[in-house]
Design an enzyme around this catalytic site. Sequence first.
Site, PDB file in Angstrom:
ATOM      1  N   ASP A 186      30.644 -10.464  21.309  1.00  0.00           N
ATOM      2  CA  ASP A 186      30.083 -10.231  20.105  1.00  0.00           C
ATOM      3  C   ASP A 186      28.670 -11.263  19.996  1.00  0.00           C
ATOM      4  OD1 ASP A 186      30.621 -13.059  20.163  1.00  0.00           O
ATOM      5  OD2 ASP A 186      31.976 -13.023  18.175  1.00  0.00           O
ATOM      6  N   HIS A 210      50.546 -15.489  38.189  1.00  0.00           N
ATOM      7  CA  HIS A 210      51.409 -15.594  37.360  1.00  0.00           C
ATOM      8  C   HIS A 210      51.650 -14.403  36.095  1.00  0.00           C
ATOM      9  CE1 HIS A 210      53.162 -19.769  38.260  1.00  0.00           C
ATOM     10  NE2 HIS A 210      52.862 -19.274  39.423  1.00  0.00           N
ATOM     11  N   THR A 236      34.682 -18.897  20.778  1.00  0.00           N
ATOM     12  CA  THR A 236      35.499 -19.638  21.272  1.00  0.00           C
ATOM     13  C   THR A 236      36.444 -18.796  22.193  1.00  0.00           C
ATOM     14  OG1 THR A 236      36.932 -18.883  19.512  1.00  0.00           O
ATOM     15  CG2 THR A 236      35.776 -21.083  18.973  1.00  0.00           C
ATOM     16  N   CYS A 287      33.568 -14.056  23.157  1.00  0.00           N
ATOM     17  CA  CYS A 287      32.987 -14.480  21.783  1.00  0.00           C
ATOM     18  C   CYS A 287      32.832 -15.686  21.815  1.00  0.00           C
ATOM     19  CB  CYS A 287      34.053 -14.017  20.790  1.00  0.00           C
ATOM     20  SG  CYS A 287      35.745 -14.783  20.757  1.00  0.00           S
ATOM     21  N   HIS A 298      57.787 -13.095  38.719  1.00  0.00           N
ATOM     22  CA  HIS A 298      56.809 -12.917  37.825  1.00  0.00           C
ATOM     23  C   HIS A 298      56.958 -11.629  37.308  1.00  0.00           C
ATOM     24  CE1 HIS A 298      55.510 -17.134  37.928  1.00  0.00           C
ATOM     25  NE2 HIS A 298      55.345 -16.685  39.483  1.00  0.00           N
TER      26      HIS A 298
HETATM   27  C1  RB5 Z   1      31.581 -15.946  15.316  1.00  0.00           C
HETATM   28  O1  RB5 Z   1      30.687 -16.864  14.500  1.00  0.00           O
HETATM   29  C2  RB5 Z   1      32.816 -16.485  15.793  1.00  0.00           C
HETATM   30  O2  RB5 Z   1      33.679 -16.684  14.854  1.00  0.00           O
HETATM   31  C3  RB5 Z   1      33.295 -15.831  16.933  1.00  0.00           C
HETATM   32  O3  RB5 Z   1      32.559 -15.348  18.099  1.00  0.00           O
HETATM   33  C4  RB5 Z   1      34.668 -16.066  17.592  1.00  0.00           C
HETATM   34  O4  RB5 Z   1      34.529 -17.344  18.123  1.00  0.00           O
HETATM   35  C5  RB5 Z   1      35.900 -15.805  16.961  1.00  0.00           C
HETATM   36  O5  RB5 Z   1      36.669 -16.043  17.341  1.00  0.00           O
END
Ligand code: RB5
Length: 154
Positions: free
Chosen positions: A11, A101, A70, A68, A136
């Site tokens: 994203d 694993h 996080t 993304c 595994h």
């Molecule tokens: C975008 O602002 C953020 O929410 C997205 O990139 C991600 O971290 C969601 O899990």
Amino acid sequence: MPPNEIAIGSDHAGFELKSVIKELLENLGYIPVDYGTEDSCSVDYPDYAFKVSEAVSKGVFRRGILICGTGLGMSIVANKFPGVRATLCHDPYTARMSRLHNDSNILVLGGRVLDSEVACEIVKVWVETPFEGGRHLRRLEKIRLIEEKIRNGV
Ligand code: RB5
């Protein structure tokens, strides 16, 4: 399923890191196949997680990378797809273990939590580490059976 092609998607929060990772993959001899996004304009991560995860689930690619902010949202979506084993990795150790694993087939990264140098180390380890097999395999088979039960409404 060309072995050196890797589907990649992000994203807006992962867009910058995606460019860095694509260049790294090319330097390592892989062909990144980019499913977007194309710039830093705000988009919704499920749309990109869907495209890459569907392609891996259907066997179009053996492996994919999703980024993304996080890594959490991408992980949630990717692991809904049968046969996808998406692993959110924070360091080279988790990347190595995810291959040894878990036979991870989608690497998930957090563009807002990782230094790009560490992210590159993670990707390098992840693409180069084989699945260990052995005990595994039994565990992966149990995951497959869980997917089958869910599919059958159990
Ligand atoms: C975008 O602002 C953020 O929410 C997205 O990139 C991600 O971290 C969601 O899990």
